[in-house]
Design an enzyme around this catalytic site. Structure first.
Site, mmCIF file in Angstrom:
data_model
loop_
_atom_site.group_PDB
_atom_site.id
_atom_site.type_symbol
_atom_site.label_atom_id
_atom_site.label_comp_id
_atom_site.label_asym_id
_atom_site.label_seq_id
_atom_site.Cartn_x
_atom_site.Cartn_y
_atom_site.Cartn_z
ATOM 1 N N ARG A 141 -59.165 22.198 15.903
ATOM 2 C CA ARG A 141 -59.933 21.264 16.730
ATOM 3 C C ARG A 141 -61.427 21.333 16.440
ATOM 4 N NH1 ARG A 141 -58.698 22.223 22.841
ATOM 5 N NH2 ARG A 141 -60.100 20.425 23.004
ATOM 6 N N HIS A 150 -70.060 36.743 17.122
ATOM 7 C CA HIS A 150 -71.375 36.119 17.322
ATOM 8 C C HIS A 150 -72.267 36.850 18.322
ATOM 9 C CE1 HIS A 150 -70.347 32.751 14.851
ATOM 10 N NE2 HIS A 150 -69.417 32.292 15.660
#
Length: 468
Positions: free
Chosen positions: A286, A156
């Site tokens: 998660r 990213h």
């Protein structure tokens, strides 16, 4: 004709396999300090997962099947091959103690919340990038066929901005290294999040093809990577995206991954492949909300490996740390062609794998929101883009067009003109990040002594669901 081209695409790359044994040579990069870095209490990104994966593969004996290297930290000059000088100076100097003096710069460079300031931040970036650059160097030299750096895959990060738990884009730096030797590089991303930083870096070039399979919808980070985002100028149709909804399972993923990758290999015929293997696409993550098994995830690597093209394998996202370590240890076994037991061998992190102490874990019964019709439609969209490419672009490929983010044929050059061209691509609206990870010729570092594979570490606090 189609069969002939497919066979050509799958033929082993010249020189990839050792002439003596016919086996693919694997090297592995690991910095023994990587697990000591700590993003902070409650943060989902935990470098400790890399140490857990390392301990698993050591205790499975996989280190005997690889050359293991300690990466040399990436230098300031290496990092600025992609990132701006000002941003790198900021990362080099900021610490938790002096961050109050950098309030404006933190806002400018998007550092503070998802991408916090922590002790050793710059050294962490150097270690992560050093392994990826070092792996690319090994592939360039032809001394390895597969290079692994599970600490890499931070897809990213932008040129002058941190994003999604990523500060330095080791993937872009590694690809730029590969472009010194290889005419065409394919980037494949199986992290559940779009590889936006890598796509943006190479959006206007035809020497790098990016292909990302990722989730979209709602506020899911980063909110980019749609089917109509195909690249621009010389890079038109060289940026490919396969956006997906929640619940992707092994069967559905295989039904799109293999035919799309086969078609890409047929048309693009890369000389090297970089693979981001974020484990947040696994069931039970998660942050992610897909339903893939470890075997299904690893099947993607095995399919790419079957083409016999030099391959750099990197980590990425993954926030249920016990499953990330399971996944990357198993994938190391598949890359080295070593069968390993489903029973986790005894080692210092055994409690993470209780109560069953198994390598593989069952998937859930969550619904797959992706229909066959939707998947087929998106697959045909990518096939249409690929059909507009010439097979295996020739030496007429443009490498210095405005907006390429860098001229791969002049990697040492850093002109004012290039500075003005970095942001020609329209900037998209930023999506709220809900908890995503994201993940020189001497860069390969010192060969580790595999007779002493481990050492004791102080384990940082963990916020994993196990309470470990």
């Amino acid at each position: 004709l189609h069969r002939a081209r497919a066979a050509q695409a799958r033929a082993p790359h010249p020189g990839v396999m050792s002439r003596a044994s016919g086996k693919q040579r694997v090297c592995y990069f690991y910095d023994s300090d990587i697990g000591n870095y700590y993003y902070g209490q409650g943060h989902p990104m935990k470098p400790h997962r890399i140490r857990m994966a390392h301990n698993l593969l050591l205790n499975y004996g996989l280190y005997k099947k690889m050359e293991i290297y300690r990466p040399s930290p990436a230098t300031f000059d290496e990092l600025r091959k992609f990132h701006s000088d000002e941003y790198m100076r900021f990362l080099r100097h900021i610490t938790p103690d002096n961050m109050g003096e950098y309030t404006k710069q933190m806002q400018r460079f998007n550092v503070g919340e998802d991408c916090p300031v922590f002790e050793g931040l710059y050294q962490f970036c150097q270690a992560s990038s050093g392994g990826s650059i070092g792996g690319a160097v090994k592939l360039n030299k032809g001394t390895s066929d597969i290079a692994i750096n599970w600490a890499g895959g931070l897809h990213h990060a932008k040129r002058s901005e941190a994003s999604g738990f990523c500060y330095v884009n080791d993937i872009v730096l590694a690809i730029l290294q590969l472009l010194k030797v290889h005419a065409r590089v394919l980037y494949l991303d199986i992290d559940i999040h779009h590889g936006d930083g890598v796509e943006e870096a190479f959006y206007l070039t035809n020497r790098v093809m990016t292909l990302s399979f990722h989730q979209v919808g709602g506020a899911f980070f980063p909110g980019t990577g749609h089917t109509n985002d195909l690249g621009a100028k010389a890079g038109k149709n060289y940026s490919l995206n396969f956006p997906l909804l929640a619940g992707m399972d092994d069967a559905a993923y295989e039904s799109i991954f293999k035919p799309v990758v086969d078609k890409v290999m047929e048309h693009f015929q890369p000389n090297a492949i970089v693979l981001c293997c974020g484990a947040d696409s696994l069931s039970g993550d998660r942050v992610g909300c897909w339903n893939m098994s470890i075997r299904g995830h690893a099947a993607c690597l095995e399919h790419v490996k079957s083409f016999g093209v030099p391959m750099l394998v990197l980590g990425g996202g993954g926030y249920t740390v016990r499953n990330v370590s399971r996944c990357w240890a198993y994938e190391t076994a598949r890359l080295t062609n070593q069968p390993i037991s489903d029973t986790v061998p005894w080692h210092e992190y055994m409690d993470y794998y209780s109560p069953d102490y198994k390598l593989h874990v069952p998937v859930s019964n969550m619904e797959n929101e992706n229909t066959r019709e939707q998947l087929e439609m998106k697959k045909q969209k990518l096939f249409e883009a690929l059909s507009q490419l010439e097979h295996a672009p020739s030496t007429t490929m443009q490498t210095g067009q405005p907006g390429t983010r860098i001229n791969p044929d002049a990697l040492q050059h850093d002109s004012e003109e290039e500075e003005e061209e970095w942001d020609l691509r329209p900037h998209r609206n930023r999506r709220a990040h809900l908890a995503e990870y994201f993940d020189d010729d001497d860069a390969e570092g010192d060969l580790l002594d595999t007779d002493k594979p481990g050492r004791e570490y102080e384990e940082p606090p963990s916020d994993d669901d196990d309470g470990l």
